[in-house]
Motif scaffolding. Structure first.
Motif, PDB file in Angstrom:
ATOM      1  N   ASP A  89       0.850  -1.120   0.014  1.00 23.68           N
ATOM      2  CA  ASP A  89       0.025  -0.101   0.108  1.00 23.68           C
ATOM      3  C   ASP A  89       0.786   1.112  -0.038  1.00 23.68           C
ATOM      4  O   ASP A  89       1.685   1.438   0.781  1.00 23.68           O
ATOM      5  CB  ASP A  89      -1.010  -0.285   1.134  1.00 23.68           C
ATOM      6  CG  ASP A  89      -1.724   1.325   1.365  1.00 23.68           C
ATOM      7  OD1 ASP A  89      -2.375   1.594   0.243  1.00 23.68           O
ATOM      8  OD2 ASP A  89      -1.503   1.717   2.392  1.00 23.68           O
ATOM      9  N   SER A 135     -11.893   8.599  -1.607  1.00 25.13           N
ATOM     10  CA  SER A 135     -12.232   7.468  -0.749  1.00 25.13           C
ATOM     11  C   SER A 135     -12.098   7.368   0.714  1.00 25.13           C
ATOM     12  O   SER A 135     -12.783   6.805   1.445  1.00 25.13           O
ATOM     13  CB  SER A 135     -11.282   6.292  -1.305  1.00 25.13           C
ATOM     14  OG  SER A 135      -9.896   6.630  -1.039  1.00 25.13           O
ATOM     15  N   THR A 136     -11.094   8.157   1.121  1.00 24.67           N
ATOM     16  CA  THR A 136     -10.722   8.222   2.676  1.00 24.67           C
ATOM     17  C   THR A 136     -11.390   9.284   3.523  1.00 24.67           C
ATOM     18  O   THR A 136     -11.990   9.482   4.210  1.00 24.67           O
ATOM     19  CB  THR A 136      -9.119   8.357   3.019  1.00 24.67           C
ATOM     20  OG1 THR A 136      -8.614   7.040   2.028  1.00 24.67           O
ATOM     21  CG2 THR A 136      -8.908   7.961   4.478  1.00 24.67           C
ATOM     22  N   LEU A 143     -16.005   2.663  -2.712  1.00 21.98           N
ATOM     23  CA  LEU A 143     -14.678   2.916  -3.809  1.00 21.98           C
ATOM     24  C   LEU A 143     -15.358   2.834  -5.334  1.00 21.98           C
ATOM     25  O   LEU A 143     -14.739   3.735  -6.285  1.00 21.98           O
ATOM     26  CB  LEU A 143     -14.043   1.409  -3.789  1.00 21.98           C
ATOM     27  CG  LEU A 143     -12.713   1.572  -2.748  1.00 21.98           C
ATOM     28  CD1 LEU A 143     -11.685   2.608  -3.151  1.00 21.98           C
ATOM     29  CD2 LEU A 143     -13.125   1.850  -1.594  1.00 21.98           C
ATOM     30  N   GLU A 201      -6.328   0.087  -2.132  1.00 20.06           N
ATOM     31  CA  GLU A 201      -7.711   0.292  -1.688  1.00 20.06           C
ATOM     32  C   GLU A 201      -8.703  -0.446  -2.313  1.00 20.06           C
ATOM     33  O   GLU A 201      -9.718  -0.825  -1.661  1.00 20.06           O
ATOM     34  CB  GLU A 201      -7.976   1.751  -1.720  1.00 20.06           C
ATOM     35  CG  GLU A 201      -6.960   2.674  -1.193  1.00 20.06           C
ATOM     36  CD  GLU A 201      -5.956   3.123  -2.268  1.00 20.06           C
ATOM     37  OE1 GLU A 201      -5.348   2.284  -2.891  1.00 20.06           O
ATOM     38  OE2 GLU A 201      -5.890   4.379  -2.214  1.00 20.06           O
TER      39      GLU A 201
END
Length: 634
Positions: free
Chosen positions: A338, A376-377, A383, A474
């Motif tokens: 990641d 997304s965060t 997603l 992700e």
């Protein structure tokens, strides 16, 4: 009487032959020295055989030996030399020590002192809900070994010897000391340090008092092997992104490649990463390895049958002595590939993620990753929705470029009748036709390159997306609509047979993307053909565009069938938005009549000064024309 004489002759003959044989045997009788040498050789072979049998017995049945039993210690010394002491300890049995925190669980064996199990506690293999944790190491798929060269000319392998474990806590950290002992205070130590909630494991290798036991004239050979397990839905797609990365020569990042067999020999290596698609095992060192040997072997010959392992990785690393002892401060990383997780360690580890080189990597690092992370965060979108919003924002940002490209095509379309007329007028003189065409462009204030430049600007963004989505951790095991995993293909139908290049399943997002690109190319091909007249000596662009209208969707359909659904969704939405933008520009923004009027007005004005490219092109044409005239005179 004659018969008796013959019998007597036969007897005499046999006696003579027997005598000759006795004489030959006597002459070839081995000397006493030869007999003694053979005897010594047999005794030596017997001793070696006995020693090997004893070593096998020790390794196979690691029962503790009583320290005071000098007889057994002497027997052990015949095979283990100075490290016979290690076999007399209570640790000389097949046992393990487990250390774990919130994210990783490690199991270290007494035999060999290395990690025999490494499980990631927050991730499942194959698909969400499978109940099987991602295990980077298990069932003897990995080993770590140091070849020990002793002063009495023995070669011992640490993976076959027994370490004494001591587990302590220093604050919140777990510290596991594994010591391979040659005496009470002489040992080789592996030290593992596991912090809370961390994928990075401290790993030190040091020796104490072994300068009298080991040959320290040359470095020891550390061998690290890993046979990578498949963790994802598609073994072939996962294997495509499974390879060795390494940092060497003060910050340079390189990789071994994706061939069937790959070898690299980097110098001054600071980390070696056995990277799988979404997970990676990395060995880092504070003191660079001087000359490593790296090997990668592709284990997949047929993706239909080879479904357990992907690659066999091997690393041979020299460990140099300092004042007769080893002292290396290292780390293991067992965790996700990641970008944000790896970047947080500030050790250049994020570069094992293939984001592309040059401008493609910059687009991913400074535009795609921050923007997608924000959606997304920070905002917390699902997603699939994040991909759609991400695509819309990128296409809106690129819309001025799309507008300029279409505007240039519209201008060229207006000028096409005049360009065709010049073509007829100077049919027999291509060079003159080209010169007059350039003059027309300059007089009308039209730049023929204006339509190409915007298209070229968009290419890096398109390529960057091909690197970004397959690497976006992700997306792993995140569902959207019918796709159960956006990082893998979105199969809606399983075929009863395998189609070469296509596969044995049908993915829906690639079909939608192919349909969208077909209509987009259908919409734009007519204008491009009208804007670009056929040039003599050049390929017929009209025919090529007609072919590409059908070839491009087919290629997308074939190659994207096994790609991640996230990338196919991005391409589908991207082409859909482009169709919408082009429709609005064509029908509501660009007015051909106004463009024609503007061009006619420009013709009445003083021609604009040519750009450097146009000037250079004009000079080349004039020189060619002059040379042509000169050749005619000759």
């Amino acid at each position: 009487m004659e018969e008796k004489k013959l019998d007597l002759n036969s007897i005499i003959g046999f006696v003579l032959i027997f005598g000759i044989l006795i004489w030959i045997m006597y002459q070839n009788k081995p000397s006493e020295a030869t007999i003694a040498a053979d005897k010594a050789k047999k005794e030596q072979l017997a001793k070696v055989s006995q020693a090997k049998a004893l070593e096998a017995k020790i390794l196979a049945t690691p029962t503790a030996v009583v320290i005071g039993d000098s007889t057994q210690l002497v027997q052990l010394q015949k095979t283990l030399g100075g490290f016979a002491y290690s076999a007399t300890l209570q640790s000389a049995k097949n046992d393990f020590t487990t250390i774990e925190n919130e994210v990783v669980k490690l199991k270290i064996a007494n035999k060999g002192g290395y990690i025999v199990e490494a499980a990631l506690k927050n991730y499942e293999k194959f698909k969400k809900g499978s109940g099987q944790l991602v295990e980077l190491i298990k069932d003897n798929n990995a080993d770590l070994n140091i070849q020990l060269l002793t002063n009495d000319n023995r070669t011992l392998n640490t993976k076959n010897l027994y370490f004494e474990p001591t587990l302590t806590k220093v604050g919140a950290d777990q510290v596991l000391s594994m010591k391979l002992k040659a005496g009470a205070n002489e040992y080789l130590e592996y030290k593992y340090i596991l912090k809370p909630n961390d994928y990075m494991v401290g790993f030190d290798i040091r020796s104490q008092g072994l300068n009298k036991v080991l040959n320290t004239a040359k470095p020891l050979d550390l061998e690290w092997n890993l046979k990578t397990y498949r963790n994802e839905k598609s073994v072939s797609y996962e294997n495509r992104y499974t390879e060795i990365y390494f940092e060497h020569e003060e910050g340079k990042i390189d990789y071994a490649g994706l061939g069937k067999v790959e070898d690299e020999n980097p110098s001054n290596t600071t980390y070696i990463a056995f990277k799988q698609h979404f997970f990676t095992s990395i060995l880092l060192t504070d003191k660079p390895f001087t000359a490593s040997k790296l090997h990668s072997d592709d284990l997949i010959n047929d993706a239909e049958t080879d479904t357990v392992f992907t690659k066999q990785f091997k690393a041979n690393i020299p460990l140099a002595f300092n004042n007769g002892e080893l002292d290396y401060k290292m780390n293991w990383y067992f965790g996700p590939s990641d970008y944000k997780t790896l970047k947080a360690y500030d050790k250049n580890l994020e570069k094992v993620i293939p984001l592309g080189w040059g401008i493609f990597g910059w687009i991913n690092k400074f535009i795609f990753i921050p923007l997608f992370g924000f959606l997304s965060t920070t905002i917390g979108l699902t997603l699939g929705i994040a991909i759609i919003i991400f695509t819309i924002l990128i296409k809106i940002a690129m819309s001025p470029i799309t507008y300029k490209s279409f505007l240039s095509q519209a201008k060229m379309k207006v000028l096409r009748p005049e360009i065709t007329e010049l073509g007829e007028k100077f049919k027999k003189d291509p060079m003159k036709k080209q010169q007059e065409t350039m003059k027309l462009y300059n007089k009308a204030g039209v730049n023929p390159m204006a339509g190409c430049i915007p298209a070229l600007i968009q290419i890096p963004f398109m390529y960057a997306s091909f690197q970004f989505f397959p690497s976006a951790f992700e997306l792993r095991q995140k569902s959207f609509l019918w796709a159960d995993d956006l990082s893998s293909f979105d199969s809606v139908y399983q075929l009863p047979f395998h189609i070469p290049l296509y596969g044995s399943h049908v993915s829906l997002f690639p079909i939608l993307a192919a349909i969208a690109i077909f209509f987009y190319m259908k919409m734009t091909s007519g204008d491009q053909q009208m804007a670009a007249p056929q040039q003599e000596g050049m390929p017929d662009m009209a025919k090529m565009m007609k072919i590409m209208i059908y070839v491009s969707p087919i290629m997308m359909l074939i190659f994207f069938n096994s790609y991640g659904a996230g990338l196919s969704l991005y391409n589908f939405i991207s082409n859909l938005i482009t169709i919408g933008i082009m429709y609005v520009i064509k029908n509501y923004i660009v007015d051909p009549d106004k463009i024609h009027a503007q061009i006619q007005e420009n013709k009445l004005k003083e021609p604009k000064k040519q750009g450097k490219f146009q000037q250079k092109l004009q000079e080349v044409m004039e020189q060619a024309e002059a040379q042509k005239a000169k050749d005619k005179k000759k």
